[in-house]
Design a protein around this motif. Structure first.
Motif, PDB file in Angstrom:
ATOM      1  N   ASP A 103      -5.338  -3.648  -1.597  1.00  0.00           N
ATOM      2  CA  ASP A 103      -5.489  -2.406  -2.363  1.00  0.00           C
ATOM      3  C   ASP A 103      -5.369  -1.143  -1.514  1.00  0.00           C
ATOM      4  OD1 ASP A 103      -6.083  -3.702  -4.954  1.00  0.00           O
ATOM      5  OD2 ASP A 103      -7.934  -4.322  -3.951  1.00  0.00           O
TER       6      ASP A 103
ATOM      7  N   VAL B 141      -2.660   0.187   0.049  1.00  0.00           N
ATOM      8  CA  VAL B 141      -1.475   0.978  -0.283  1.00  0.00           C
ATOM      9  C   VAL B 141      -1.695   1.739  -1.583  1.00  0.00           C
ATOM     10  CG1 VAL B 141       0.978   0.878  -0.848  1.00  0.00           C
ATOM     11  CG2 VAL B 141       0.062  -0.579   0.972  1.00  0.00           C
ATOM     12  N   GLU B 142      -2.286   1.083  -2.569  1.00  0.00           N
ATOM     13  CA  GLU B 142      -2.524   1.730  -3.861  1.00  0.00           C
ATOM     14  C   GLU B 142      -3.510   2.897  -3.723  1.00  0.00           C
ATOM     15  OE1 GLU B 142      -1.088  -2.371  -4.507  1.00  0.00           O
ATOM     16  OE2 GLU B 142      -2.642  -1.476  -3.242  1.00  0.00           O
ATOM     17  N   VAL B 143      -4.580   2.691  -2.972  1.00  0.00           N
ATOM     18  CA  VAL B 143      -5.593   3.737  -2.800  1.00  0.00           C
ATOM     19  C   VAL B 143      -5.027   4.921  -2.031  1.00  0.00           C
ATOM     20  CG1 VAL B 143      -7.746   4.298  -1.583  1.00  0.00           C
ATOM     21  CG2 VAL B 143      -7.615   2.257  -3.012  1.00  0.00           C
TER      22      VAL B 143
ATOM     23  N   SER C 131      -1.887   5.847  -1.661  1.00  0.00           N
ATOM     24  CA  SER C 131      -0.848   6.562  -2.410  1.00  0.00           C
ATOM     25  C   SER C 131      -1.433   7.405  -3.539  1.00  0.00           C
ATOM     26  CB  SER C 131       0.177   5.572  -2.971  1.00  0.00           C
ATOM     27  OG  SER C 131      -0.433   4.667  -3.870  1.00  0.00           O
ATOM     28  N   ALA C 132      -2.586   6.999  -4.068  1.00  0.00           N
ATOM     29  CA  ALA C 132      -3.213   7.726  -5.177  1.00  0.00           C
ATOM     30  C   ALA C 132      -4.190   8.799  -4.706  1.00  0.00           C
ATOM     31  CB  ALA C 132      -3.948   6.744  -6.090  1.00  0.00           C
TER      32      ALA C 132
ATOM     33  N   HIS D 166       3.233   7.428   3.726  1.00  0.00           N
ATOM     34  CA  HIS D 166       2.052   8.158   3.270  1.00  0.00           C
ATOM     35  C   HIS D 166       1.374   8.955   4.396  1.00  0.00           C
ATOM     36  CE1 HIS D 166       2.410   6.027  -0.495  1.00  0.00           C
ATOM     37  NE2 HIS D 166       2.391   4.866   0.140  1.00  0.00           N
TER      38      HIS D 166
ATOM     39  N   ARG E  53     -10.950  -1.373  -3.543  1.00  0.00           N
ATOM     40  CA  ARG E  53     -11.094  -1.142  -4.992  1.00  0.00           C
ATOM     41  C   ARG E  53     -12.293  -0.246  -5.276  1.00  0.00           C
ATOM     42  NH1 ARG E  53     -10.909  -7.331  -6.828  1.00  0.00           N
ATOM     43  NH2 ARG E  53     -12.124  -7.391  -4.916  1.00  0.00           N
TER      44      ARG E  53
ATOM     45  N   LYS F  94     -10.994   8.973  -5.343  1.00  0.00           N
ATOM     46  CA  LYS F  94      -9.765   8.543  -6.019  1.00  0.00           C
ATOM     47  C   LYS F  94      -9.162   9.682  -6.802  1.00  0.00           C
ATOM     48  CE  LYS F  94     -11.283   3.737  -6.369  1.00  0.00           C
ATOM     49  NZ  LYS F  94     -11.619   2.621  -7.264  1.00  0.00           N
TER      50      LYS F  94
END
Length: 212
Positions: free
Chosen positions: A94, A96-98, A100-101, A129, A207, A212
Motif C-alpha cells: 500500500d 505506492v497508493e498512499v 501517490s494520494a 513521486h 492502510r 490521506k
C-alpha cells in the motif's frame, strides 16, 4: 504515548530503507554475505545495527573479525546489494497508493548514497513521486542520529522543523527526528516490534497512514 498533532503537519519526510521499501533486511544480509568470517547473522545485525551509518557498521564488523576489510569493500558490498535488490526488493504493501494520494509536500531523507536511493525507488515504482526531492546523508555529510539531514530536507522543502513529520523505522532515525524538533511516526511492519523505550505513535500498515 505522545499523539501526533496532525493539524500542524505541512510536510512529510520519509526515510527509505525499511520505511518505504522492504530493504533493511536485504541490506544487512549483504554485510553477512560479503564478510565470510563474520559470525553475526542478520538477526543480530537488525537488533544492533539497524539504521546505522555504513562506516560505523564496517568498523563494528572489523572489530568483530579482528582485521581490516579490503580497501574496495564498499564497492563489493554495494554491488552485491544491488544484485539482491534486482531479485528481491519490493515496496511495502500500500506504499505506492498512499504516497501517490498524499496531498502534502513530501520528500525522502536517507542515509544511503544517492545512486542506491535512485535504484530502490526505480525498482519499486516510487521514483516519479519523489523525483528532485531526494536528500542523502552523503550529500550533507550528516548521519542519523544527528539531526542535520532532516533539518537540511526541511529547509530545502521550505518548511519549519516543527511542521514536518518524519516517518522512520529505526531508533537512530527517530532520535534524529526528535533532535530536529520534528514529529515522528515509527514504521513497524506486521511481525516486528518497536525498539525498546519508544513512546510515540506506530504505523503497522500503510492502510492506516494517518495523513490521506
Amino acid at each position: 504515548m505522545k499523539k501526533l498533532e496532525l493539524d500542524r503537519i505541512q510536510c512529510v519526510i520519509f526515510d527509505l530503507d525499511g520505511t518505504l521499501v522492504d530493504s533493511e533486511v536485504i541490506c544487512l544480509q549483504g554485510y553477512c554475505d560479503t564478510v565470510p568470517d563474520l559470525d553475526w547473522d542478520v538477526h543480530y545485525m537488525i537488533e544492533n545495527l539497524r539504521g546505522c551509518q555504513f562506516h560505523a557498521i564496517v568498523a563494528a564488523m572489523e572489530g568483530r573479525v579482528g582485521h581490516k576489510l579490503a580497501d574496495d569493500y564498499e564497492i563489493t558490498y554495494r554491488a552485491h546489494v544491488a544484485e539482491l535488490f534486482e531479485a528481491e526488493l519490493k515496496a511495502f504493501p500500500d506504499v505506492v497508493e498512499v504516497v501517490s494520494a498524499l496531498n502534502l509536500p513530501k520528500c525522502i531523507a536517507s542515509a544511503g548514497p544517492p545512486k542506491k536511493m535512485q535504484h530502490s525507488l526505480g525498482l519499486t515504482g516510487l521514483l516519479p513521486h519523489f523525483e528532485g526531492r531526494l536528500f542523502s546523508s552523503y550529500d550533507v555529510q550528516s548521519w542519523k542520529p544527528e539531526p542535520g539531514l532532516f533539518l537540511h530536507a526541511a529547509e530545502k522543502m521550505g518548511f519549519a522543523p516543527q511542521n514536518c513529520l518524519v516517518v522512520e523505522d529505526s531508533a537512530v532515525g527517530i532520535k534524529a527526528a526528535r533532535r530536529a524538533g520534528m514529529q515522528h511516526l515509527l514504521h513497524v511492519p506486521m511481525g516486528h516490534e518497536a525498539f525498546a523505550g519508544y513512546d510515540g505513535e506506530i504505523l503497522k500498515s500503510y492502510r492506516d497512514f494517518p495523513l490521506k
